[in-house]
Design a protein around this motif. Structure first.
Motif, PDB file in Angstrom:
ATOM      1  N   UNK A  15      -4.594   2.628  -0.895  1.00 30.64           N
ATOM      2  CA  UNK A  15      -3.951   2.799  -2.204  1.00 30.64           C
ATOM      3  C   UNK A  15      -2.964   1.658  -2.497  1.00 30.64           C
ATOM      4  N   UNK A  16      -3.454   0.432  -2.609  1.00 33.38           N
ATOM      5  CA  UNK A  16      -2.562  -0.713  -2.819  1.00 33.38           C
ATOM      6  C   UNK A  16      -1.934  -0.719  -4.200  1.00 33.38           C
ATOM      7  N   UNK A  17      -0.700  -1.204  -4.268  1.00 31.57           N
ATOM      8  CA  UNK A  17      -0.007  -1.383  -5.545  1.00 31.57           C
ATOM      9  C   UNK A  17      -0.495  -2.636  -6.268  1.00 31.57           C
ATOM     10  N   UNK A  18      -1.049  -3.577  -5.533  1.00 30.33           N
ATOM     11  CA  UNK A  18      -1.624  -4.777  -6.142  1.00 30.33           C
ATOM     12  C   UNK A  18      -3.110  -4.536  -6.356  1.00 30.33           C
ATOM     13  N   UNK A  77       0.825  -1.211   0.000  1.00 31.11           N
ATOM     14  CA  UNK A  77       0.000   0.000   0.000  1.00 31.11           C
ATOM     15  C   UNK A  77       0.861   1.264   0.000  1.00 31.11           C
ATOM     16  N   UNK A  78       0.395   2.271  -0.719  1.00 30.24           N
ATOM     17  CA  UNK A  78       1.014   3.589  -0.629  1.00 30.24           C
ATOM     18  C   UNK A  78       0.764   4.169   0.767  1.00 30.24           C
ATOM     19  N   UNK A  79      -0.471   4.079   1.243  1.00 30.51           N
ATOM     20  CA  UNK A  79      -0.816   4.487   2.601  1.00 30.51           C
ATOM     21  C   UNK A  79      -0.874   3.226   3.468  1.00 30.51           C
ATOM     22  N   UNK A  80       0.290   2.672   3.766  1.00 27.27           N
ATOM     23  CA  UNK A  80       0.356   1.359   4.407  1.00 27.27           C
ATOM     24  C   UNK A  80       0.016   1.458   5.886  1.00 27.27           C
TER      25      UNK A  80
END
Length: 275
Positions: free
Chosen positions: A254-257, A106-109
């Motif tokens: 905002x996940x990268x996957x 996640x971008x906002x992990x």
């Protein structure tokens, strides 16, 4: 997932739609810092229309990343160690829907802000990386992860004493000790290997040069991995599809996957009682 769409599905008429029936929420402001990725921004796309739930990705990930086998009793206690799982859901029509779930990067992990020792951090290429020798096993990150993809090494599952077992492990990946969190890292060792080769030749990493273990073994090519900075890469094209969506996107992680929704094309003859 209770009360939410388990997997997104559309009909063939929706292929040309600009959005899925369950539209993604608009981007919201965040207290997280924004990141710039001038070099690489790694991401993954999983096509639910192609996934057949075979579990080959789970086995390949286990072999690539030295994930220990914990046994039936430990799995029954919720202590499985797989870095990618394949969730299975029954649809209203009685069919089975498959949902591979690795770490979302996640971008906002949510995991990063709760770690008291900075063991889970955001790197310069957008990966949510795990620093094993910092981890003290609080499991705060796992409790704060809505996707439940972080695994805690409760016991010393890996046998590090038997010499014959050492030959079966990947020498490029750490064999973790007990008491640490671990998770999918997009096969970081493969990314670094390709990066070193590209740096020696004075060029960028080419699209398709980094292939994760799960992508390499997938028999239906449902998994695509690549660089979002390259707008012509396979993963960039996949994420530009109107079928692209983020799992639990309303949480603003905002996940990268992300996933490509499944396209249902039912056959009335097969769905009828006499079919």
């Amino acid at each position: 997932m209770a009360g939410r769409p388990l997997t997104r599905r559309v009909t063939p008429d929706a292929r040309g739609m600009s959005a899925l029936p369950e539209t993604e929420p608009p981007a919201r402001d965040s207290l997280y810092p924004s990141y710039a990725y001038p070099d690489y921004a790694w991401a993954m796309s999983i096509d639910l229309d192609a996934c057949i739930g075979c579990g080959a990705c789970t086995v390949a990930c286990q072999a690539e990343n030295n994930i220990p086998t914990v046994g039936r009793e430990e799995v029954a206690k919720g202590r499985e160690m797989h870095w990618i799982r394949v969730d299975r859901y029954r649809t209203e029509a009685g069919r089975t829907a498959f949902l591979p779930v690795p770490c979302m990067h996640c971008e906002n992990a949510p995991c990063e802000v709760v770690c008291p020792v900075g063991a889970t951090v955001h790197d310069s290429e957008g990966l949510n990386v795990q620093v094993y020798n910092r981890c003290i096993g609080t499991r705060y990150c796992s409790n704060n992860c809505p996707y439940k993809v972080r695994r805690f090494n409760f016991l010393q599952y890996a046998n590090t004493d038997e010499e014959s077992l050492k030959a079966g492990r990947n020498p490029e990946v750490t064999v973790r000790r007990r008491g640490v969190m671990e998770k999918c890292n997009y096969c970081l060792q493969r990314i670094r290997r390709a990066g070193i080769a590209a740096e020696k030749e004075g060029r960028r990493i080419a699209d398709g040069e980094v292939v994760t273990a799960c992508e390499a073994v997938c028999p239906t090519r449902a998994i695509v991995f690549g660089d979002l900075v390259d707008r012509e890469s396979r993963v960039s094209r996949a994420k530009a599809s109107p079928l692209d969506y983020a799992l639990l996107g309303e949480l603003n992680t905002r996940p990268r996957t992300t996933y490509l929704a499944r396209v249902d094309n039912p056959d009335p003859a097969l769905d009828s009682d006499g079919g």
